[in-house]
Every structure is written in structure tokens, then in C-alpha cells.
Design a protein around this motif. Structure first.
Motif, PDB file in Angstrom:
ATOM      1  N   ARG A 255     -15.170  24.242  17.708  1.00 39.07           N
ATOM      2  CA  ARG A 255     -14.140  24.292  16.672  1.00 39.07           C
ATOM      3  C   ARG A 255     -14.773  24.684  15.340  1.00 39.07           C
ATOM      4  NH1 ARG A 255     -12.138  23.828  20.821  1.00 39.07           N
ATOM      5  NH2 ARG A 255     -10.479  22.421  21.538  1.00 39.07           N
ATOM      6  N   ARG A 256     -13.917  25.162  14.457  1.00 38.88           N
ATOM      7  CA  ARG A 256     -14.358  25.525  13.120  1.00 38.88           C
ATOM      8  C   ARG A 256     -13.346  24.961  12.115  1.00 38.88           C
ATOM      9  NH1 ARG A 256     -17.779  29.776  11.965  1.00 38.88           N
ATOM     10  NH2 ARG A 256     -17.341  30.792  13.949  1.00 38.88           N
ATOM     11  N   HIS A 257     -13.833  24.623  10.940  1.00 37.06           N
ATOM     12  CA  HIS A 257     -12.964  24.135   9.868  1.00 37.06           C
ATOM     13  C   HIS A 257     -11.882  25.172   9.566  1.00 37.06           C
ATOM     14  CE1 HIS A 257     -11.605  23.352   5.786  1.00 37.06           C
ATOM     15  NE2 HIS A 257     -12.247  22.199   5.765  1.00 37.06           N
ATOM     16  N   ASP A 258     -10.639  24.720   9.555  1.00 39.21           N
ATOM     17  CA  ASP A 258      -9.532  25.632   9.225  1.00 39.21           C
ATOM     18  C   ASP A 258      -8.945  25.274   7.862  1.00 39.21           C
ATOM     19  OD1 ASP A 258      -7.547  27.497   9.284  1.00 39.21           O
ATOM     20  OD2 ASP A 258      -6.311  26.492  10.777  1.00 39.21           O
ATOM     21  N   ARG A 259      -8.246  24.151   7.795  1.00 34.46           N
ATOM     22  CA  ARG A 259      -7.629  23.716   6.540  1.00 34.46           C
ATOM     23  C   ARG A 259      -7.275  22.240   6.652  1.00 34.46           C
ATOM     24  NH1 ARG A 259      -1.978  23.699   7.471  1.00 34.46           N
ATOM     25  NH2 ARG A 259      -1.460  24.697   9.454  1.00 34.46           N
ATOM     26  N   TYR A 260      -6.827  21.695   5.526  1.00 35.76           N
ATOM     27  CA  TYR A 260      -6.403  20.296   5.516  1.00 35.76           C
ATOM     28  C   TYR A 260      -4.875  20.225   5.480  1.00 35.76           C
ATOM     29  CZ  TYR A 260     -11.153  18.799   4.410  1.00 35.76           C
ATOM     30  OH  TYR A 260     -12.499  18.551   4.448  1.00 35.76           O
ATOM     31  N   THR A 261      -4.350  19.225   6.150  1.00 34.28           N
ATOM     32  CA  THR A 261      -2.951  18.865   5.995  1.00 34.28           C
ATOM     33  C   THR A 261      -2.917  17.423   5.515  1.00 34.28           C
ATOM     34  OG1 THR A 261      -0.786  18.751   7.089  1.00 34.28           O
ATOM     35  CG2 THR A 261      -2.714  18.049   8.368  1.00 34.28           C
ATOM     36  N   HIS A 262      -1.780  16.969   5.050  1.00 33.86           N
ATOM     37  CA  HIS A 262      -1.733  15.594   4.555  1.00 33.86           C
ATOM     38  C   HIS A 262      -0.395  14.928   4.848  1.00 33.86           C
ATOM     39  CE1 HIS A 262      -0.433  18.174   1.168  1.00 33.86           C
ATOM     40  NE2 HIS A 262       0.467  17.220   0.964  1.00 33.86           N
ATOM     41  N   ASP A 263      -0.453  13.619   4.981  1.00 35.24           N
ATOM     42  CA  ASP A 263       0.716  12.773   5.182  1.00 35.24           C
ATOM     43  C   ASP A 263       0.706  11.693   4.115  1.00 35.24           C
ATOM     44  OD1 ASP A 263       1.825  13.299   8.283  1.00 35.24           O
ATOM     45  OD2 ASP A 263      -0.276  13.803   7.971  1.00 35.24           O
ATOM     46  N   TYR A 264       1.882  11.069   3.924  1.00 40.54           N
ATOM     47  CA  TYR A 264       1.991  10.042   2.893  1.00 40.54           C
ATOM     48  C   TYR A 264       2.318   8.674   3.500  1.00 40.54           C
ATOM     49  CZ  TYR A 264       1.986  13.713  -0.656  1.00 40.54           C
ATOM     50  OH  TYR A 264       1.629  14.774  -1.461  1.00 40.54           O
ATOM     51  N   PHE A 265       1.702   7.644   2.910  1.00 40.28           N
ATOM     52  CA  PHE A 265       1.923   6.266   3.324  1.00 40.28           C
ATOM     53  C   PHE A 265       2.076   5.383   2.086  1.00 40.28           C
ATOM     54  CE2 PHE A 265      -0.399   8.194   6.784  1.00 40.28           C
ATOM     55  CZ  PHE A 265       0.152   7.640   7.929  1.00 40.28           C
ATOM     56  N   LEU A 266       2.680   4.232   2.293  1.00 35.48           N
ATOM     57  CA  LEU A 266       2.753   3.195   1.260  1.00 35.48           C
ATOM     58  C   LEU A 266       2.227   1.884   1.835  1.00 35.48           C
ATOM     59  CD1 LEU A 266       6.338   3.830  -0.177  1.00 35.48           C
ATOM     60  CD2 LEU A 266       4.194   4.255  -1.382  1.00 35.48           C
ATOM     61  N   PRO A 267       1.596   1.048   1.009  1.00 38.40           N
ATOM     62  CA  PRO A 267       1.138  -0.260   1.501  1.00 38.40           C
ATOM     63  C   PRO A 267       2.298  -1.244   1.627  1.00 38.40           C
ATOM     64  CG  PRO A 267       0.637  -0.048  -0.824  1.00 38.40           C
ATOM     65  CD  PRO A 267       1.217   1.272  -0.392  1.00 38.40           C
ATOM     66  N   VAL A 268       2.167  -2.154   2.575  1.00 41.01           N
ATOM     67  CA  VAL A 268       3.216  -3.133   2.860  1.00 41.01           C
ATOM     68  C   VAL A 268       2.656  -4.541   2.659  1.00 41.01           C
ATOM     69  CG1 VAL A 268       4.802  -4.030   4.604  1.00 41.01           C
ATOM     70  CG2 VAL A 268       4.267  -1.579   4.530  1.00 41.01           C
ATOM     71  N   ILE A 269       3.443  -5.393   1.992  1.00 37.63           N
ATOM     72  CA  ILE A 269       3.059  -6.792   1.822  1.00 37.63           C
ATOM     73  C   ILE A 269       4.199  -7.689   2.308  1.00 37.63           C
ATOM     74  CG2 ILE A 269       1.514  -6.312  -0.102  1.00 37.63           C
ATOM     75  CD1 ILE A 269       3.679  -7.366  -1.990  1.00 37.63           C
ATOM     76  N   LYS A 270       3.881  -8.949   2.496  1.00 40.85           N
ATOM     77  CA  LYS A 270       4.858  -9.902   3.011  1.00 40.85           C
ATOM     78  C   LYS A 270       4.698 -11.221   2.279  1.00 40.85           C
ATOM     79  CE  LYS A 270       5.564 -12.671   7.218  1.00 40.85           C
ATOM     80  NZ  LYS A 270       5.100 -12.895   8.607  1.00 40.85           N
ATOM     81  N   LYS A 271       5.810 -11.817   1.924  1.00 42.77           N
ATOM     82  CA  LYS A 271       5.782 -13.124   1.279  1.00 42.77           C
ATOM     83  C   LYS A 271       5.477 -14.199   2.310  1.00 42.77           C
ATOM     84  CE  LYS A 271       8.575 -16.121  -1.716  1.00 42.77           C
ATOM     85  NZ  LYS A 271       9.893 -16.278  -2.394  1.00 42.77           N
ATOM     86  N   TYR A 272       4.658 -15.155   1.932  1.00 43.65           N
ATOM     87  CA  TYR A 272       4.374 -16.251   2.849  1.00 43.65           C
ATOM     88  C   TYR A 272       4.287 -17.561   2.080  1.00 43.65           C
ATOM     89  CZ  TYR A 272      -0.570 -16.845   1.527  1.00 43.65           C
ATOM     90  OH  TYR A 272      -1.739 -17.112   0.855  1.00 43.65           O
ATOM     91  N   VAL A 273       4.426 -18.634   2.797  1.00 44.81           N
ATOM     92  CA  VAL A 273       4.404 -19.965   2.189  1.00 44.81           C
ATOM     93  C   VAL A 273       2.975 -20.474   2.168  1.00 44.81           C
ATOM     94  CG1 VAL A 273       5.195 -22.342   2.383  1.00 44.81           C
ATOM     95  CG2 VAL A 273       6.726 -20.448   2.997  1.00 44.81           C
ATOM     96  N   ASP A 274       2.477 -20.749   0.973  1.00 42.09           N
ATOM     97  CA  ASP A 274       1.134 -21.287   0.815  1.00 42.09           C
ATOM     98  C   ASP A 274       1.265 -22.757   0.429  1.00 42.09           C
ATOM     99  OD1 ASP A 274      -1.488 -21.823   0.388  1.00 42.09           O
ATOM    100  OD2 ASP A 274      -1.785 -20.417  -1.263  1.00 42.09           O
ATOM    101  N   ALA A 275       1.186 -23.627   1.408  1.00 37.37           N
ATOM    102  CA  ALA A 275       1.405 -25.053   1.175  1.00 37.37           C
ATOM    103  C   ALA A 275       0.438 -25.622   0.145  1.00 37.37           C
ATOM    104  CB  ALA A 275       1.262 -25.819   2.491  1.00 37.37           C
ATOM    105  N   ALA A 276      -0.750 -25.074   0.058  1.00 38.86           N
ATOM    106  CA  ALA A 276      -1.757 -25.608  -0.863  1.00 38.86           C
ATOM    107  C   ALA A 276      -1.400 -25.329  -2.320  1.00 38.86           C
ATOM    108  CB  ALA A 276      -3.123 -25.009  -0.529  1.00 38.86           C
ATOM    109  N   ASN A 277      -0.507 -24.355  -2.560  1.00 38.94           N
ATOM    110  CA  ASN A 277      -0.167 -23.994  -3.929  1.00 38.94           C
ATOM    111  C   ASN A 277       1.268 -24.357  -4.286  1.00 38.94           C
ATOM    112  OD1 ASN A 277      -2.501 -22.316  -5.222  1.00 38.94           O
ATOM    113  ND2 ASN A 277      -2.385 -21.626  -3.086  1.00 38.94           N
ATOM    114  N   GLY A 278       1.842 -25.260  -3.562  1.00 40.09           N
ATOM    115  CA  GLY A 278       3.175 -25.732  -3.892  1.00 40.09           C
ATOM    116  C   GLY A 278       4.209 -24.635  -3.874  1.00 40.09           C
ATOM    117  N   THR A 279       4.866 -24.414  -4.992  1.00 43.12           N
ATOM    118  CA  THR A 279       5.969 -23.445  -5.068  1.00 43.12           C
ATOM    119  C   THR A 279       5.509 -22.054  -5.499  1.00 43.12           C
ATOM    120  OG1 THR A 279       6.410 -24.111  -7.362  1.00 43.12           O
ATOM    121  CG2 THR A 279       7.621 -25.272  -5.610  1.00 43.12           C
TER     122      THR A 279
END
Length: 596
Positions: free
Chosen positions: A526-550
Motif C-alpha cells: 500500500r501507499r499513502h493516499d490521503r486522509y479522511t475524517h469523522d467527527y465525535f463528541l465526548p459523553v458523560i453520565k451523572k452518577y451518585v457519589d455517596a461520599a460527597n452528599g448532594t
């Protein structure tokens, strides 16, 4: 452990690469000391006017591993490595396979045979072969010298000799120069004895899946599955700092160089695509996510080395980092990840580490260090280069002393997500019959290597999952369908844990993929041809941290796939326009997300 080197090597390369190796040039830097191969003397590095090679190996394979009184390990060479020559390479079975049949308990590496083992081995060959084949027991240094002579190497950098092991200060100074040593070498010599010939007929058979000769495909399986070299942290740093690599196995070898910096055609593999010449990829260097995609699955005899080897991959970030094994391991880990995340948010560019049926792709070696979720240790980072093209944050993100990642923004969006029916969090998993049917439908559609014109719900969702696995190599676990929108507007997510609601942040990852083209006269290359690109976003989730109360806390759990601007699923290739279309109106007040 002791290894065997057969001088009658057979190359896995589809073309003769001898001249490539001879023409390989070195950089301006020279190590303090080198070994002159002709007489195996340590000499000043400046003597190597035309260049040198650097050695990469798993130290456990250089002799007998023994534990010292202080609890640390050492490797003692009792001269049981062996050099074999004069055997018949075209025998029905390869040398390693025959050796494995004759010697007991050699699952991961060839251990030098005893005299009794040698008699058993030679008994399988014809008298004409027996009279030619010889086995010579040698030390590791004698083995290396023979390899260097066979491959016309004049000067070699070998850490055990070229670094004064008795001088602690000098040793630490040299460790910090490792990236220079490997990046300026003509090429790196990687000793990987697990690579071997199974059957000479494999050189005449093309693997239809990997589009390579069968012998080469089996060699790559051996490297990734059983080789000690592939599992170690320091060898990762050595490979990523190198521009070119010569992998030498028991009875076969192959030559690799980076697609990113060289127009010479090569085979399509992990070395050439992203590991080699990491610092010069895309002319701006590789990204944090690339290094972590491998580093989180490597091991070392000392936990500190997992970090010190990684720091060497990013010398500009860690030029003032102290290489000190007496510093608390927790402090060392936290310093590294805090620095990395401050410089490059591609650390959040990771997806699920699970197959569709829930098994892990790979066992993570960093999990026992209690690292926060934003380091990605619960998932697996994307292996190609990712850049944060734009972030709509109120202020620069920060990491506090408690290793909490603070991100403030007026742009955020909550998504209601659903697990894929054929994914690792499938709601059908309790019904094995239905689940198997769903997985079968997915695999059939994926195996067809193309998407039909069917616009049904299942077809649209499967097509998006196929796009994701083709782009990043990981399975989609969930999908998001906008309210009051058709299924065609759904998008997949790859998450490290199940949830029905998550949050996306305005940190847009532009993920580059290198497109290759076949060489007409040499279709296996194979030989280098070109670059293509895709897009992503980071994902987070809320969780209960009992050690930090509310107090609200969040976890980083994966990525949301937006698509490729050339496939018609994005209205624009402008990062700001993409974010505007996703997040819409700005919230009146910024929200601070504290990510554990």
C-alpha cells in the motif's frame, strides 16, 4: 528465558527490502555510547558517522529471570541461547512448528533445547538435512552480534551495555533521552522470537481477509497474541519513537516503515499506520488518545515504568519530569494524567472495550490504580489521531488536586439513549434466541460489506453501527434518536456502561483515518493516499457519589458518533457549524461539570 535464532531466515516482505534497509538514514543525534558490531566493543556514539540501529527487546528473553534479595528482578545469562544454521527451510513444516512438537512446554517462546531435545528434533529430518544443520549455544550478546552481522548493522545501541547500569544518575539521564535514541536511529531492530514460520506453503497462500500472505498474517497474530515484546510498556515507547523497524523472529523477519513520512510502499499494519514515527504524524505529532490506546494494555516490571515510558512518548510535555522510582506511585500516575489532560482533551476520545456479547477486547493493566473515569481506563481509546477542533467552553478546563476534571460551558445537551438489540447491553440478552437472531442479522449485514437501499428501522441502525465499527474498530452500544425525527437521524454511541440518559459536551473531536491505495505492480503493498475524517463528541453520565452528599458528579463514559462530512450525514464540514446544529440555543448560565 532463552531464544533461538535461525540464520537461514526467510523474509515476510512481498518485495526484497535489503536496499531499503541499506539506504535508511539516521538523524543528527548520537547516543553517548554505541556498540561496534565488528568487535563488540563499546565506543563513543560520535564514531557512528553514517548512523546506527537501536535494539528493542523484552528483557525477560535475554536469560534466566531471578529475584534478588531486595525483591527486584534481574536477568542472568547462562549462555543457553542458540543459533541454528544449515536446516532445510522448505521442509514440510516450519522450524518453530517442528521444534514445538519435539520440545515440551514451549507455549509462548522458544526455550533453547537440551542435548536430549536436540536429538529428538534432528531425528525428524532426513540424513542430508541432519548433516547440514547445527545448533550453537551462545550468550545473548553473541546472539545479537550474529544478528547484526547477518543484517549488515555496523553500530548498535543496546541499553544493557550502552548505559552504565551501576550509575543511577547516568541511568536516569539516559532514560530521558530514549526518544532521541530511537527516533534518530536508521531503524530499530525488534527481537520477537515468537514470530516464526508455521509452514513454508503459507508464503504461497494469500489470506483473503487481511489481503496479505498467510505467513505474514500468522506472524501478526503471534506478535499481538503471545509475544512478550508487544505486551511491555518500554517496547511501546521504542516502537512509537522509531521511524522504521526490522522485526526479527525465530526463522523469519519483516521490514516496516511509517506511512506518514515515507512514500515507499509497505504492508498495511499497526506499525506503519500509526505506531511508527508517532512524533511526526500529520506533521504535528500524534495525539494523546493514540498513545493511550495501546499503553493502557501494556505491562512493566515496575509500575512507575508504565508512566515513565509514556512520558517519553511526549518529551515536550514532560521535559521537566523527574524520573524517580522513590516518588509515590499514586503521585506519579496523577502527575502524568493531569499533565496529559491539560494539554490534550483527546484523552476523552475512547469507546467501549466490549464485544457485542459482553467480553472484553483486551484486559486493561491500569485498572488497579484507581484512576478517574476521564483517563479512559474503563474503555479503549481510538487508535488514530484525534484533534479537538473546537471547544465551546466558558473557560479553560482544569484538573484539581483530587483528580476531578472541571469543565464549564453554556453548551450541553442531554440525550435519551437506547441500547442496541445486538449490543453488549442488549435488553434482549436474557432471551438467548432473540438475541442470537439480532446478532446474526447484524453480522450478515456487516459481512455483506455494503449497505442496502432498505430504509427500515433495523437496517438504518445496523448501518450506523457498521459505520462506527469500520471507522474505529469498536462496537456501538447505544443509539440516540432525536425526538419527533425519523430513524434515519439516529446516531450511535460507544459507551463503557449502560444508561438511558447521558450528556454530550461541545468538545468536537476530528478523527483522522489514513486512506491507502494499492500499488498496481505490487498488489500486496500500500501507499499513502490521503486522509479522511469523522467527527465525535465526548459523553458523560451523572452518577451518585455517596461520599460527597448532594454534590453532582459525572463520569466520562464514551463517545457519540456524528459521521463523516462526505457521507451526506453532516450538513457541513465546519466545526462551529456542526456544533451549532447540535446544541442550538445557548443556555443562559454556564454549568460546571465535575468529572471523576
Amino acid at each position: 528465558m532463552y531464544i533461538t535464532y535461525c540464520r537461514n531466515q526467510r523474509s515476510l516482505d512481498p518485495v526484497d527490502t535489503t536496499q531499503y534497509r541499506r539506504d535508511a538514514t539516521a538523524g543528527e543525534y548520537r547516543p553517548t555510547y554505541l556498540i561496534r558490531v565488528s568487535d563488540w566493543e563499546k565506543v563513543p556514539g560520535e564514531q557512528a558517522e553514517t548512523g546506527y540501529c537501536a535494539l528493542s527487546y523484552a528483557w525477560e528473553q535475554s536469560g534466566d529471570v531471578v529475584q534478588k534479595e531486595n525483591g527486584e528482578y534481574d536477568c542472568i545469562d547462562n549462555g543457553r541461547h542458540c543459533i541454528v544454521e544449515g536446516y532445510d527451510m522448505d521442509h514440510k513444516k516450519g522450524f518453530f512448528t517442528k521444534l514445538k512438537e519435539c520440545f515440551i512446554g514451549r507455549d509462548s517462546v522458544i526455550i533453547t533445547p537440551t542435548e536430549e531435545d536436540e536429538k529428538k528434533y534432528f531425528a525428524h529430518f532426513s540424513p542430508s538435512v541432519k548433516s547440514k544443520a547445527t545448533i550453537k549455544h551462545v550468550t545473548y550478546e553473541e546472539l545479537l552480534q550474529q544478528i547484526c552481522k547477518d543484517f549488515e548493522i555496523e553500530y548498535l545501541w543496546y541499553d544493557k551495555i550502552c548505559i552504565d547500569q551501576s550509575d543511577h544518575e547516568i541511568k536516569l539521564q539516559e532514560i530521558k533521552q530514549m526518544h532521541k535514541i530511537y527516533s534518530n536511529a536508521c531503524y530499530t531492530v525488534a527481537i520477537v522470537p515468537e514470530v516464526h514460520i508455521y509452514d513454508p506453503k503459507d508464503f504461497d497462500t494469500i489470506d483473503p481477509v487481511h489481503d496479505n500472505i498467510e505467513a505474514s498474517t500468522k506472524a501478526w497474530i503471534d506478535i499481538g497474541r503471545i509475544s512478550l515484546w508487544w505486551k511491555r510498556s518500554w517496547t511501546l515507547e521504542e516502537a512509537m519513537s522509531s521511524k522504521r523497524t526490522l522485526v526479527i523472529g525465530t526463522d523469519t523477519h519483516f521490514w516496516q516503515h511509517s506511512f506518514h513520512t515515507c512514500d515507499i510502499p509497505t504492508t498495511n499494519d499497526e506499525f506503519s499506520l500509526w505506531m511508527l514515527d508517532f512524533a511526526n504524524q500529520q506533521q504535528g505529532g500524534g495525539s494523546v488518545n493514540q498513545a493511550l490506546s495501546e499503553a493502557h494494555f501494556r505491562t512493566s516490571s515496575k509500575d512507575h515504568d508504565k508512566i515513565f515510558s509514556l512520558a517519553n512518548i511526549f518529551p515536550d510535555m514532560f521535559k521537566n519530569m523527574e524520573i524517580n522510582y522513590k516518588i509515590d506511585i499514586k503521585t506519579t500516575f496523577h502527575h502524568f494524567y493531569r499533565t496529559i489532560a491539560t494539554h490534550d482533551l483527546s484523552i476523552l476520545c475512547f469507546g467501549s472495550n466490549l464485544f457485542d456479547k459482553g467480553e472484553e477486547y483486551r484486559v486493561n493493566t491500569m485498572k488497579n490504580h484507581n484512576l478517574p473515569s476521564w483517563t479512559g481506563v474503563s474503555g479503549i481509546h481510538l487508535e488514530n489521531r484525534a484533534t479537538t477542533t473546537t471547544t465551546w467552553l466558558r473557560s479553560k478546563h482544569s484538573i484539581c488536586d483530587d483528580m476531578l476534571l472541571h469543565i464549564s460551558t453554556k453548551y450541553y445537551k442531554t440525550l435519551s439513549v437506547v441500547p442496541y438489540d445486538f449490543g453488549c447491553f442488549s435488553p434482549l440478552s436474557h432471551d438467548k434466541h432473540q438475541w442470537s437472531q439480532q446478532i446474526d442479522r447484524f453480522e450478515k449485514r456487516w459481512g455483506a460489506k455494503g449497505q442496502s437501499n432498505t430504509v427500515g428501522e433495523d437496517a438504518a441502525l445496523i448501518d450506523w453501527a457498521i459505520k462506527m465499527i469500520n471507522v474505529i474498530g469498536y462496537y456501538a452500544t447505544h443509539y440516540y434518536q432525536p425526538q419527533d425525527a425519523s430513524i434515519m437521524h439516529a446516531r450511535p454511541l460507544s459507551l463503557t456502561e449502560d444508561c438511558d440518559e447521558c450528556i454530550i459536551l461541545p468538545i468536537l473531536f476530528k478523527y483522522y483515518s489514513l486512506l491507502l491505495k494499492k500499488v498496481e505492480e505490487l498488489p500486496l503493498l500500500r501507499r499513502h493516499d490521503r486522509y479522511t475524517h469523522d467527527y465525535f463528541l465526548p459523553v458523560i453520565k451523572k452518577y451518585v457519589d455517596a461520599a460527597n452528599g448532594t454534590k453532582e458528579r459525572y463520569k466520562a463514559i464514551g463517545i457519540y458518533y456524528l459521521g463523516n462530512p462526505n457521507d451526506g450525514n453532516l450538513s457541513s464540514d465546519d466545526p462551529d457549524e456542526i456544533l451549532s446544529s447540535i446544541f442550538g440555543d445557548v443556555h443562559s448560565e454556564a454549568k460546571e461539570y465535575i468529572i471523576h
